[in-house]
Scaffold this motif. Structure first.
Motif, mmCIF file in Angstrom:
data_model
loop_
_atom_site.group_PDB
_atom_site.id
_atom_site.type_symbol
_atom_site.label_atom_id
_atom_site.label_comp_id
_atom_site.label_asym_id
_atom_site.label_seq_id
_atom_site.Cartn_x
_atom_site.Cartn_y
_atom_site.Cartn_z
ATOM 1 N N ARG A 156 -0.727 8.133 -1.619
ATOM 2 C CA ARG A 156 -1.732 7.624 -0.669
ATOM 3 C C ARG A 156 -2.209 8.746 0.249
ATOM 4 N N TRP B 210 -11.995 3.860 -3.004
ATOM 5 C CA TRP B 210 -11.107 2.771 -2.565
ATOM 6 C C TRP B 210 -11.458 1.438 -3.199
ATOM 7 N N PHE C 141 0.838 -1.210 0.000
ATOM 8 C CA PHE C 141 0.000 0.000 0.000
ATOM 9 C C PHE C 141 0.869 1.256 0.000
ATOM 10 N N LEU C 142 1.927 1.220 0.778
ATOM 11 C CA LEU C 142 2.745 2.440 0.943
ATOM 12 C C LEU C 142 3.930 2.513 -0.014
ATOM 13 N N ILE D 201 -0.131 4.626 -9.309
ATOM 14 C CA ILE D 201 0.482 3.590 -8.481
ATOM 15 C C ILE D 201 0.465 2.270 -9.239
ATOM 16 N N GLN E 170 -4.704 10.729 -1.549
ATOM 17 C CA GLN E 170 -5.958 9.975 -1.669
ATOM 18 C C GLN E 170 -6.719 9.965 -0.348
ATOM 19 N N ILE E 171 -5.959 9.767 0.735
ATOM 20 C CA ILE E 171 -6.609 9.751 2.057
ATOM 21 C C ILE E 171 -7.229 11.121 2.340
ATOM 22 N N ALA F 70 4.686 4.815 -3.215
ATOM 23 C CA ALA F 70 3.300 5.307 -3.341
ATOM 24 C C ALA F 70 2.817 6.152 -2.175
ATOM 25 N N TRP F 71 3.525 6.135 -1.043
ATOM 26 C CA TRP F 71 2.909 6.741 0.140
ATOM 27 C C TRP F 71 2.550 8.220 -0.012
#
Lengths: 132, 257
Positions: B128, B202, B13-14, B246, B131-132, B124-125
């Motif tokens: 992310r 998501w 994910f990160l 990503i 996105q968050i 990607a963090w």
């Protein structure tokens, strides 16, 4: 390592996994802490202000609400915050207002704030009395 | 996939790789959006501040040292963040710029002199985080509206007294396309849509539908209330989900021979 291999096994943004994780954690924390500031509109307090002069003999006379205060006020704060804020503003205004300063001793100025939280129905009242 | 250990999933994910071309495209779009959101009042700044800002923006847009330029832009634009009526949109964009500045976005779609083409754009963090933030933007507003007062429509009726509301809801209805929508339905609908926009991104299969819903939502909202440039900031961040920024860690390149 070729560019393709590097893409398949990505590196870090800062050159250190630990620093990357700390940076992510810090920024995520900033995001969380600042989240309440992202709110746009979800509550409102509608307030109506009236002003009365109460002479020393007890008789009353309506007075026009000064323009700086305005008879209709809207606040995006909750009533618990908006009404004390308005009260403080009225007190600060009255402290320098010639109408209060030059009034006959014993005269009172009664400010009545009727308000509704999250509704245009003004069903609650708060009173501020300022005495010369 | 469900048996994949949590640590591996968190790592994916990160730290999944960012696509350099998509990152370059995002950087160019970001540079344009910065102009739209920060152009008003920028000329009120001192000459040295203005010139530094222009230099940093050019370096960022051109992809020449975009990370340093991005961090510099955050610092230089910070004094403009508190502009009345634009605070939320500018806060959103400045945070996104801070996060995006960690991406090596100069590896593609950049002028020569920056990062060597073909170099990885990093993990990607930072994406992310953007996105968050987009999810939180809708989620925080949806949560704040999930109250009996708001859902009953009372709050919207009172809010419509504000000067930046373009409709009169005092009658308890909104006239739309020959219909008289009850305000409670409008309030509940807005809240529900905001929840959908917070969560829908998501789920990769739902992204096109979520984007369409968001565009319709913001289009309708502009007819009801003026919320400054928050529409622009929000819709721009849709690109953080819609662009193939990503890469999947499962998409391994064949080993070099």
């Amino acid at each position: 390592m070729t560019g393709r291999r590097a893409a398949a096994a990505p590196g870090t943004a800062t050159g250190s996994l630990a620093i990357d994780l700390v940076a992510f954690g810090l920024l995520a924390s900033v995001l969380l802490v600042s989240a309440p500031r992202l709110r746009v509109y979800h509550r409102i307090t509608v307030m109506d202000v009236r002003l009365e002069r109460v002479w020393p003999d007890g008789s009353t006379e309506p007075v026009e609400v000064p323009r700086q205060i305005g008879s209709r006020r809207l606040s995006l704060l909750s009533a618990a915050d908006a009404v004390p804020e308005l009260s403080a503003f009225i007190r600060a205004y009255a402290a320098t207002d010639p109408m209060v300063r030059d009034a006959v001793p014993g005269t009172r100025f009664r400010w009545t704030v009727t308000y509704g939280q999250n509704s245009p129905r003004l069903d609650r009242t708060s009173e501020i009395v300022i005495e010369r | 996939m469900s048996s994949q250990p949590l640590a591996d999933r968190a790592r994916a994910f990160l730290f999944a790789p960012v696509d350099p071309v998509a990152a370059g495209a995002f950087r160019l779009a970001f540079a344009l959006v910065l102009v739209v959101l920060f152009r008003p009042r920028v000329l009120d700044l001192s000459t040295s501040h203005w010139v530094s800002l222009a230099a940093a923006w050019l370096a960022f847009a051109a992809g020449v040292t975009p990370r340093a330029a991005g961090f510099a832009l955050v610092g230089l634009l910070l004094p403009l963040a508190g502009e009345p009526g634009l605070t939320v949109s500018r806060q959103v964009l400045l945070f996104s710029l801070l996060a995006f500045s960690f991406v090596r976005s100069g590896a593609a779609l950049s002028l020569p002199g920056g990062i060597a083409p073909g170099r990885p754009a990093g993990p990607a963090w930072p994406i992310r985080l953007m996105q968050i933030q987009l999810s939180m933007l809708y989620g925080v507003n949806a949560l704040a509206k999930t109250t009996p007062h708001f859902l009953s429509g009372d709050t919207l009726v009172a809010l419509s007294l504000l000067p930046n509301f373009r409709v009169d809801l005092s009658g308890g209805t909104l006239a739309a396309g020959g219909l008289a929508l009850p305000v409670w339905l409008l309030a509940a609908g807005v809240t529900l849509v905001e929840y959908a926009l917070a969560i829908g991104w998501w789920f990769p299969r739902l992204r096109p539908a979520t984007a369409a819903l968001g565009l319709v939502f913001h289009g309708a909202l502009t007819q009801v209330v003026n919320i400054g440039l928050l529409h622009v900031a929000s819709i721009f961040l849709y690109a953080s989900f819609l662009l193939p920024l990503i890469q999947s860690v499962d998409q391994k390149s064949p080993p070099a021979r």
